[in-house]
Motif scaffolding. Sequence first.
Motif, PDB file in Angstrom:
ATOM      1  N   ALA A  69      -2.498  10.167   0.242  1.00  0.00           N
ATOM      2  CA  ALA A  69      -2.322   9.767  -1.109  1.00  0.00           C
ATOM      3  C   ALA A  69      -1.392   8.678  -1.230  1.00  0.00           C
ATOM      4  CB  ALA A  69      -1.780  11.128  -2.016  1.00  0.00           C
ATOM      5  N   ILE A  70      -0.460   8.633  -0.568  1.00  0.00           N
ATOM      6  CA  ILE A  70       0.670   7.432  -0.628  1.00  0.00           C
ATOM      7  C   ILE A  70      -0.162   6.196  -0.176  1.00  0.00           C
ATOM      8  CG2 ILE A  70       2.727   6.364   0.192  1.00  0.00           C
ATOM      9  CD1 ILE A  70       3.985   9.070   0.141  1.00  0.00           C
ATOM     10  N   ARG A  71      -0.908   5.959   0.965  1.00  0.00           N
ATOM     11  CA  ARG A  71      -1.328   4.974   1.440  1.00  0.00           C
ATOM     12  C   ARG A  71      -2.777   4.628   0.532  1.00  0.00           C
ATOM     13  NH1 ARG A  71      -1.856   2.634   6.828  1.00  0.00           N
ATOM     14  NH2 ARG A  71       0.141   3.319   6.441  1.00  0.00           N
ATOM     15  N   TRP A  72      -3.251   5.542  -0.032  1.00  0.00           N
ATOM     16  CA  TRP A  72      -4.256   5.282  -0.978  1.00  0.00           C
ATOM     17  C   TRP A  72      -3.676   4.317  -2.134  1.00  0.00           C
ATOM     18  CZ3 TRP A  72      -5.622   6.222  -6.089  1.00  0.00           C
ATOM     19  CH2 TRP A  72      -6.916   5.832  -6.654  1.00  0.00           C
ATOM     20  N   LEU A  73      -2.723   4.895  -2.679  1.00  0.00           N
ATOM     21  CA  LEU A  73      -1.993   4.310  -3.772  1.00  0.00           C
ATOM     22  C   LEU A  73      -1.688   2.677  -3.549  1.00  0.00           C
ATOM     23  CD1 LEU A  73       0.379   6.787  -5.592  1.00  0.00           C
ATOM     24  CD2 LEU A  73      -1.670   5.764  -6.706  1.00  0.00           C
ATOM     25  N   LEU A  74      -1.163   2.661  -2.392  1.00  0.00           N
ATOM     26  CA  LEU A  74      -0.676   1.446  -1.874  1.00  0.00           C
ATOM     27  C   LEU A  74      -1.784   0.552  -1.528  1.00  0.00           C
ATOM     28  CD1 LEU A  74       2.145   2.641   0.768  1.00  0.00           C
ATOM     29  CD2 LEU A  74       2.535   1.257  -1.550  1.00  0.00           C
TER      30      LEU A  74
END
Length: 90
Positions: A69-74
């Motif tokens: 999820a963090i990588r997707w947001l970034l």
Amino acid sequence: MWKRVTLLWTLVRGDARRLWFALRHPAAPGWLKIGTGLIALYLLSPIDLVPDVLPFIGVVDDLVLVPLAIRWLLNQLPAEIVRDAQRSGR
């Protein structure tokens, strides 16, 4: 197994720094703040996709879903924020 956990922590730590920088950036979009809040809520929530009471497996969903999820947001960040993050060395 410990090698994987260490690698995962290294990945999350760097992404967490980039996410923190993006959140503090003046041009940070509202969806970034909402998405980060939802990730934090998921981590703090007693409701999980896989219950934490199951040995080992219960924690795996957090170790997989949160970094994804963090990588997707970034990956959704505007180019201006990405450029500023690269300039600052983050």
